[in-house]
Design a protein around this motif. Structure first.
Motif, PDB file in Angstrom:
ATOM      1  N   SER A 174       0.745  -1.174  -0.118  1.00 19.03           N
ATOM      2  CA  SER A 174       0.023   0.096   0.169  1.00 19.03           C
ATOM      3  C   SER A 174       0.749   1.445  -0.051  1.00 19.03           C
ATOM      4  O   SER A 174       2.049   1.276   0.465  1.00 19.03           O
ATOM      5  CB  SER A 174      -0.862  -0.162   1.344  1.00 19.03           C
ATOM      6  N   GLU A 175       0.286   2.364  -0.374  1.00 17.79           N
ATOM      7  CA  GLU A 175       0.981   3.633  -0.336  1.00 17.79           C
ATOM      8  C   GLU A 175       1.397   4.048   0.998  1.00 17.79           C
ATOM      9  O   GLU A 175       0.393   4.246   1.760  1.00 17.79           O
ATOM     10  CB  GLU A 175       0.287   4.617  -1.033  1.00 17.79           C
ATOM     11  N   GLU A 176       2.648   4.436   1.260  1.00 15.82           N
ATOM     12  CA  GLU A 176       2.831   4.979   2.413  1.00 15.82           C
ATOM     13  C   GLU A 176       3.046   6.511   2.450  1.00 15.82           C
ATOM     14  O   GLU A 176       3.834   6.831   1.681  1.00 15.82           O
ATOM     15  CB  GLU A 176       4.206   4.190   2.839  1.00 15.82           C
ATOM     16  N   VAL A 177       2.166   7.211   3.223  1.00 15.83           N
ATOM     17  CA  VAL A 177       2.423   8.694   3.340  1.00 15.83           C
ATOM     18  C   VAL A 177       3.475   9.011   4.391  1.00 15.83           C
ATOM     19  O   VAL A 177       3.181   8.796   5.354  1.00 15.83           O
ATOM     20  CB  VAL A 177       1.071   9.463   3.422  1.00 15.83           C
ATOM     21  N   GLU A 178       4.383  10.053   4.042  1.00 15.05           N
ATOM     22  CA  GLU A 178       5.211  10.491   5.016  1.00 15.05           C
ATOM     23  C   GLU A 178       5.059  11.825   4.921  1.00 15.05           C
ATOM     24  O   GLU A 178       4.809  12.576   4.143  1.00 15.05           O
ATOM     25  CB  GLU A 178       6.657  10.072   4.236  1.00 15.05           C
ATOM     26  N   VAL A 179       4.619  12.215   6.345  1.00 13.11           N
ATOM     27  CA  VAL A 179       4.348  13.733   6.520  1.00 13.11           C
ATOM     28  C   VAL A 179       5.105  14.282   7.213  1.00 13.11           C
ATOM     29  O   VAL A 179       5.505  13.834   8.439  1.00 13.11           O
ATOM     30  CB  VAL A 179       2.894  13.412   6.964  1.00 13.11           C
ATOM     31  N   ASP A 180       5.804  15.408   7.187  1.00  7.39           N
ATOM     32  CA  ASP A 180       6.478  16.201   8.029  1.00  7.39           C
ATOM     33  C   ASP A 180       5.601  17.384   8.261  1.00  7.39           C
ATOM     34  O   ASP A 180       5.231  18.398   7.936  1.00  7.39           O
ATOM     35  CB  ASP A 180       7.853  16.997   7.267  1.00  7.39           C
ATOM     36  N   VAL A 181       5.086  17.092   9.619  1.00  7.09           N
ATOM     37  CA  VAL A 181       4.315  18.198  10.133  1.00  7.09           C
ATOM     38  C   VAL A 181       4.700  19.410  10.195  1.00  7.09           C
ATOM     39  O   VAL A 181       3.929  20.587  10.023  1.00  7.09           O
ATOM     40  CB  VAL A 181       3.493  17.648  11.486  1.00  7.09           C
ATOM     41  N   PHE A 182       5.942  19.574  10.749  1.00  9.87           N
ATOM     42  CA  PHE A 182       6.124  20.914  11.031  1.00  9.87           C
ATOM     43  C   PHE A 182       6.564  21.782   9.694  1.00  9.87           C
ATOM     44  O   PHE A 182       6.348  23.008   9.650  1.00  9.87           O
ATOM     45  CB  PHE A 182       7.765  20.912  11.785  1.00  9.87           C
ATOM     46  N   LYS A 183       6.972  21.229   8.741  1.00  7.13           N
ATOM     47  CA  LYS A 183       7.143  21.793   7.173  1.00  7.13           C
ATOM     48  C   LYS A 183       5.928  22.306   6.864  1.00  7.13           C
ATOM     49  O   LYS A 183       5.556  23.377   6.185  1.00  7.13           O
ATOM     50  CB  LYS A 183       8.007  20.976   6.390  1.00  7.13           C
ATOM     51  N   LYS A 184       4.792  21.292   7.051  1.00  5.36           N
ATOM     52  CA  LYS A 184       3.451  21.634   6.699  1.00  5.36           C
ATOM     53  C   LYS A 184       3.034  22.964   7.365  1.00  5.36           C
ATOM     54  O   LYS A 184       2.086  23.766   6.755  1.00  5.36           O
ATOM     55  CB  LYS A 184       2.333  20.305   6.852  1.00  5.36           C
ATOM     56  N   LEU A 185       3.160  22.847   8.667  1.00  8.28           N
ATOM     57  CA  LEU A 185       2.582  23.969   9.438  1.00  8.28           C
ATOM     58  C   LEU A 185       3.349  25.352   9.310  1.00  8.28           C
ATOM     59  O   LEU A 185       2.692  26.355   9.209  1.00  8.28           O
ATOM     60  CB  LEU A 185       2.717  23.810  10.886  1.00  8.28           C
ATOM     61  N   GLU A 186       4.684  25.055   8.856  1.00  5.21           N
ATOM     62  CA  GLU A 186       5.461  26.214   8.265  1.00  5.21           C
ATOM     63  C   GLU A 186       4.904  26.899   7.125  1.00  5.21           C
ATOM     64  O   GLU A 186       4.972  28.158   6.707  1.00  5.21           O
ATOM     65  CB  GLU A 186       7.061  25.884   8.449  1.00  5.21           C
ATOM     66  N   LYS A 187       4.761  25.935   6.114  1.00  2.00           N
ATOM     67  CA  LYS A 187       4.139  26.503   4.835  1.00  2.00           C
ATOM     68  C   LYS A 187       2.917  27.089   5.245  1.00  2.00           C
ATOM     69  O   LYS A 187       2.531  28.104   3.942  1.00  2.00           O
ATOM     70  CB  LYS A 187       3.962  25.175   3.946  1.00  2.00           C
ATOM     71  N   ARG A 188       2.264  26.606   5.722  1.00  2.00           N
ATOM     72  CA  ARG A 188       0.683  27.291   5.897  1.00  2.00           C
ATOM     73  C   ARG A 188       0.555  28.559   6.777  1.00  2.00           C
ATOM     74  O   ARG A 188      -0.271  29.194   6.998  1.00  2.00           O
ATOM     75  CB  ARG A 188      -0.168  26.265   6.577  1.00  2.00           C
ATOM     76  N   LYS A 189       2.051  28.765   7.293  1.00  2.00           N
ATOM     77  CA  LYS A 189       2.188  30.028   8.368  1.00  2.00           C
ATOM     78  C   LYS A 189       1.086  30.076   9.329  1.00  2.00           C
ATOM     79  O   LYS A 189       0.396  30.936   9.677  1.00  2.00           O
ATOM     80  CB  LYS A 189       1.899  31.316   7.217  1.00  2.00           C
ATOM     81  N   VAL A 190       1.067  29.054  10.199  1.00  2.97           N
ATOM     82  CA  VAL A 190       0.399  29.020  11.119  1.00  2.97           C
ATOM     83  C   VAL A 190       0.769  29.825  12.321  1.00  2.97           C
ATOM     84  O   VAL A 190      -0.317  30.536  12.882  1.00  2.97           O
ATOM     85  CB  VAL A 190       0.264  27.416  11.803  1.00  2.97           C
ATOM     86  N   LEU A 191       1.917  29.925  12.771  1.00  2.09           N
ATOM     87  CA  LEU A 191       2.489  30.856  13.591  1.00  2.09           C
ATOM     88  C   LEU A 191       1.951  32.323  13.461  1.00  2.09           C
ATOM     89  O   LEU A 191       1.590  33.260  14.320  1.00  2.09           O
ATOM     90  CB  LEU A 191       3.925  30.728  13.806  1.00  2.09           C
ATOM     91  N   SER A 192       2.041  32.892  12.133  1.00  6.33           N
ATOM     92  CA  SER A 192       1.996  34.174  11.565  1.00  6.33           C
ATOM     93  C   SER A 192       0.268  34.396  11.776  1.00  6.33           C
ATOM     94  O   SER A 192      -0.184  35.527  12.245  1.00  6.33           O
ATOM     95  CB  SER A 192       2.230  34.443  10.218  1.00  6.33           C
ATOM     96  N   ASN A 193      -0.648  33.448  11.312  1.00  7.46           N
ATOM     97  CA  ASN A 193      -1.990  33.369  11.626  1.00  7.46           C
ATOM     98  C   ASN A 193      -2.360  33.513  13.242  1.00  7.46           C
ATOM     99  O   ASN A 193      -3.142  34.158  13.385  1.00  7.46           O
ATOM    100  CB  ASN A 193      -2.643  32.343  10.968  1.00  7.46           C
ATOM    101  N   VAL A 194      -1.600  32.959  13.816  1.00  3.83           N
ATOM    102  CA  VAL A 194      -2.019  33.029  15.374  1.00  3.83           C
ATOM    103  C   VAL A 194      -1.635  34.350  15.941  1.00  3.83           C
ATOM    104  O   VAL A 194      -2.292  34.946  16.584  1.00  3.83           O
ATOM    105  CB  VAL A 194      -1.177  31.898  16.195  1.00  3.83           C
ATOM    106  N   GLU A 195      -0.493  34.631  15.397  1.00 10.58           N
ATOM    107  CA  GLU A 195      -0.073  36.145  15.815  1.00 10.58           C
ATOM    108  C   GLU A 195      -1.167  37.259  15.350  1.00 10.58           C
ATOM    109  O   GLU A 195      -1.151  38.293  16.135  1.00 10.58           O
ATOM    110  CB  GLU A 195       1.370  36.427  15.358  1.00 10.58           C
ATOM    111  N   LYS A 196      -1.587  37.071  14.049  1.00 12.68           N
ATOM    112  CA  LYS A 196      -2.458  38.214  13.510  1.00 12.68           C
ATOM    113  C   LYS A 196      -3.852  38.060  14.410  1.00 12.68           C
ATOM    114  O   LYS A 196      -4.587  39.062  14.303  1.00 12.68           O
ATOM    115  CB  LYS A 196      -2.698  37.789  12.037  1.00 12.68           C
ATOM    116  N   ALA A 197      -4.309  36.865  14.614  1.00 12.42           N
ATOM    117  CA  ALA A 197      -5.543  36.607  15.184  1.00 12.42           C
ATOM    118  C   ALA A 197      -5.245  37.147  16.626  1.00 12.42           C
ATOM    119  O   ALA A 197      -6.691  37.144  17.268  1.00 12.42           O
ATOM    120  CB  ALA A 197      -6.039  35.177  15.095  1.00 12.42           C
ATOM    121  N   GLY A 198      -4.221  37.247  17.294  1.00  9.62           N
ATOM    122  CA  GLY A 198      -4.374  37.904  18.746  1.00  9.62           C
ATOM    123  C   GLY A 198      -4.601  36.550  19.642  1.00  9.62           C
ATOM    124  O   GLY A 198      -4.968  36.961  20.653  1.00  9.62           O
TER     125      GLY A 198
END
Length: 186
Positions: free
Chosen positions: A61-85
C-alpha cells in the motif's frame, strides 16, 4: 442453473448502445459509492532469483510520509496565530508562558512521549479515523437505547456514556479532517 453475468464494462457499453444511459430526468446518475485502497508496486532490493517467490516486485500500500512541522510552516500557522491575537487572548484567560513553565507541561509531554505519539498520529490514514467514528456513534446510540430510563442515576449514566462516546467520535472526525489537511499533496 448458473448464468454468467456480463462484465461491468460490457454491461455499460450495452446500455450506451441502446440509449439507456442517456441523461433523462427519470434515470439516476451513476455514482461511485466506494473505492478500493490504493495499491502500489514496490521494488524488493533483497530479492534474488530462486525456485520460489513472487518476483522482484511486490504489492504493497502507499505509505504517506508527513513532515508536520514543514506543513505548519508552509501554511504560516504561527503568523496566523499572531495576527488573530490568540496569544493575548490566552494571556487574558490566565494562560501565559510562565504559567505553562510552572506547570511543567512540556517536560511531562516529553516524559509521556506525546510528541512521538503526535508524529505517529500524523501518519495515520484520515479515512481510517473517520471510519472508526461510525461504530463509536452506533455505540452511543446503543447506550441511549439499551440503558433504561428508570431512575435519575441511570439517566445520568446514559448521558455520560453517550456524551463521552459522541465527543470521542467527533474528535476522530475532526482529527481526520485535520490530518487529511496535513497530508494533502502539495
Amino acid at each position: 442453473m448458473a448464468v454468467a453475468a456480463p462484465s461491468p464494462a460490457a454491461y455499460l457499453s450495452g446500455l450506451s448502445r441502446r440509449g439507456s444511459l442517456s441523461s433523462s430526468p427519470a434515470r439516476k446518475a451513476l455514482t461511485v459509492v466506494a473505492m478500493a485502497p490504493k495499491k502500489v508496486n514496490k521494488y524488493d532490493e533483497s530479492w534474488k532469483k530462486e525456485w520460489y517467490g513472487a518476483g522482484i516486485f511486490f504489492e504493497g500500500s502507499e505509505e504517506v510520509e508527513v513532515d508536520v512541522f514543514k506543513k505548519l510552516e508552509k501554511r504560516k500557522v504561527l503568523s496566523n496565530v499572531e495576527k488573530a491575537g490568540l496569544l493575548s487572548k490566552a494571556e487574558g484567560l490566565g494562560l501565559t508562558l510562565s504559567s505553562i513553565e510552572r506547570l511543567g507541561v512540556f517536560s511531562k509531554a516529553e516524559e509521556l512521549g506525546l510528541l512521538s505519539l503526535f508524529e505517529r498520529a500524523a501518519a495515520v490514514s484520515p479515512s481510517a479515523l473517520a471510519s472508526a467514528a461510525l461504530p463509536i456513534l452506533v455505540a452511543a446510540l446503543a447506550a441511549v437505547v439499551l440503558i433504561p430510563d428508570d431512575s435519575a442515576g441511570l439517566v445520568a449514566v446514559q448521558a455520560v456514556v453517550a456524551g463521552g462516546l459522541v465527543v470521542g467520535a467527533a474528535g476522530l472526525i475532526v482529527g481526520s479532517v485535520v490530518i487529511g489537511g496535513l497530508q494533502e499533496a502539495d
